[in-house]
Write a protein that holds these residues in place. Structure first.
Motif, PDB file in Angstrom:
ATOM      1  N   ASP A  93       0.797  -1.228   0.000  1.00  0.00           N
ATOM      2  CA  ASP A  93       0.000   0.000   0.000  1.00  0.00           C
ATOM      3  C   ASP A  93       0.828   1.276   0.000  1.00  0.00           C
ATOM      4  O   ASP A  93       0.338   2.321  -0.396  1.00  0.00           O
ATOM      5  N   SER A  95       3.710   3.826  -1.154  1.00  0.00           N
ATOM      6  CA  SER A  95       4.608   4.222  -2.242  1.00  0.00           C
ATOM      7  C   SER A  95       5.406   5.440  -1.832  1.00  0.00           C
ATOM      8  O   SER A  95       4.857   6.401  -1.290  1.00  0.00           O
ATOM      9  N   CYS A 107       2.703   7.928  -0.224  1.00  0.00           N
ATOM     10  CA  CYS A 107       1.280   7.870  -0.544  1.00  0.00           C
ATOM     11  C   CYS A 107       0.726   6.521  -0.109  1.00  0.00           C
ATOM     12  O   CYS A 107       1.359   5.479  -0.319  1.00  0.00           O
ATOM     13  N   ASN A 109      -1.834   3.973  -1.063  1.00  0.00           N
ATOM     14  CA  ASN A 109      -2.509   3.764  -2.337  1.00  0.00           C
ATOM     15  C   ASN A 109      -4.000   3.465  -2.198  1.00  0.00           C
ATOM     16  O   ASN A 109      -4.782   3.757  -3.115  1.00  0.00           O
ATOM     17  N   HIS A 110      -4.440   2.900  -1.068  1.00  0.00           N
ATOM     18  CA  HIS A 110      -5.861   2.559  -0.945  1.00  0.00           C
ATOM     19  C   HIS A 110      -6.711   3.774  -0.583  1.00  0.00           C
ATOM     20  O   HIS A 110      -7.907   3.799  -0.841  1.00  0.00           O
ATOM     21  N   TYR A 112      -5.250   7.110  -1.148  1.00  0.00           N
ATOM     22  CA  TYR A 112      -4.644   8.201  -1.931  1.00  0.00           C
ATOM     23  C   TYR A 112      -4.060   9.299  -1.049  1.00  0.00           C
ATOM     24  O   TYR A 112      -3.682  10.356  -1.547  1.00  0.00           O
ATOM     25  N   ASN A 138      -1.567   8.313  -8.712  1.00  0.00           N
ATOM     26  CA  ASN A 138      -0.386   7.877  -9.443  1.00  0.00           C
ATOM     27  C   ASN A 138      -0.581   8.041 -10.948  1.00  0.00           C
ATOM     28  O   ASN A 138      -1.673   7.843 -11.473  1.00  0.00           O
TER      29      ASN A 138
END
Length: 352
Positions: A93, A95, A107, A109-110, A112, A138
């Protein structure tokens, strides 16, 4: 030690300690805690921590991450320390988008969400707000982490959405976002252009902006962090045949670019920016093992003169600057990207 003035102990001795030892020293007494928490101490300690011996490699796994020291003489890792993230997340998850002076801009990812995180102290700060600031998508957005003349750490966030384009700055000092004009070609905010993450160097945040990898417009966008003005610079004069990629890196506060060109064989040239002009520093021969689909990326600069160049799929080479060009490449085991980074251990906090 008891006869030394407290100012000498704090600013001449404790500013030279490793970051984790500074954290332990805060528990000595209230007076030390107060001194070691001041912005003056943190700034001086950070400036003295920016040496190769304090650099670490962070590697992200599904639920944990590991930190390893770098052994410069052998170009290898030291023993790893594994720890869990201090913030809630899901598998695969996190980044990494940008890093500066021990802080990582990441970040989730789930959700944002953007976060500032110091992996040494484990402190973190969520940058998302109810009015939709601090959310990163992204391949559409880009960020750059920098510090201005007032020692305020900031995040420049360029949003590219369907019908909504904007540039925003987060200030650690005031803990808020604000909008700013984008004074350059508006089409650069189009999804047709690929932006790199920002590279902070000499009071300016630099981005490469490429219309496409095979031909098209390629420029360097410069953001002066104190005047908050954008301007453009040209790419180095590299051949436009085949694919062209420029990767920016700060070396001792001087901007460099690794420009990789070619098709089935990639040629890598190292350039440095002097004023408005790019000067070629190193020209490397074609590297047959790096094929059409394996993009090159700069990973790390070691003070003994070695560069590390890594393909997007993890194939890594080191360039030994003191060797002849046809001898300078050999593969090594290394990593950097969304799931890993090189950072310096500091006590810089993501929040005031």
């Amino acid at each position: 030690m008891a006869d030394l003035p407290i100012h000498t102990i704090v600013f001449e001795i404790l500013t030279r300690l490793p970051a984790k030892d500074v954290g332990r020293s805060k528990s000595v007494c209230k007076q030390w805690y107060a001194f070691l928490s001041t912005q003056d101490f943190i700034r001086i300690h950070c400036s003295r921590s920016l040496v190769s011996s304090n650099q670490r490699v962070l590697l992200i796994d599904d639920l944990t991450c590991s930190v390893r020291p770098i052994i410069s003489k052998s170009n290898d890792y030291g023993p790893s320390s594994i720890f869990t993230f201090p913030f809630h997340h899901q598998n695969n998850d996190v980044s990494i988008l940008s890093h500066l002076n021990g802080l990582l801009c990441v970040c989730l990812n789930h959700t944002y969400e953007l976060l500032l995180w110091n992996p040494t102290t484990t402190a973190f700060k969520r940058l998302s707000t109810p009015d939709s600031h601090g959310f990163y998508i992204n391949n559409l957005d880009v960020v750059g982490l920098y510090v201005d003349a007032d020692d305020d750490y900031k995040v420049l966030h360029i949003k590219r959405r369907s019908g909504v384009l904007g540039v925003y700055v987060y200030s650690r000092e005031v803990d808020s976002w604000r909008n700013m004009p984008f004074i350059t070609r508006q089409e650069y905010l189009s999804p047709h252009f690929n932006w790199s993450a920002g590279t902070f160097c000499g009071g300016t945040l630099y981005f490469t902006v490429c219309e496409c990898w095979l031909g098209g417009t390629k420029r360097v966008i410069c953001f002066d962090v104190n005047s908050e003005q954008f301007k453009e610079k040209s790419f180095p004069p590299v051949p436009s045949i085949g694919m062209v990629q420029g990767v920016l890196v700060n070396v001792k506060n001087v901007l460099h670019m690794f420009a990789s060109t070619g098709m089935f064989e990639m040629t890598i040239d190292l350039w440095t920016l002097q004023g408005d002009y790019w000067i070629k520093v190193l020209s490397c021969p074609p590297i047959p093992p790096i094929s059409l689909s394996l993009w090159c990326d700069i990973t790390h600069y070691v003070t003994n003169g070695n560069w590390f160049v890594m393909t997007k799929l993890g194939k890594l080479f080191t360039i030994e600057m003191d060797m002849k060009p046809f001898e300078c490449f050999y593969p090594v085991s290394w990593f950097r990207g969304f799931k890993g980074a090189v950072f310096v251990q500091t006590i810089v906090s993501p929040c005031i």
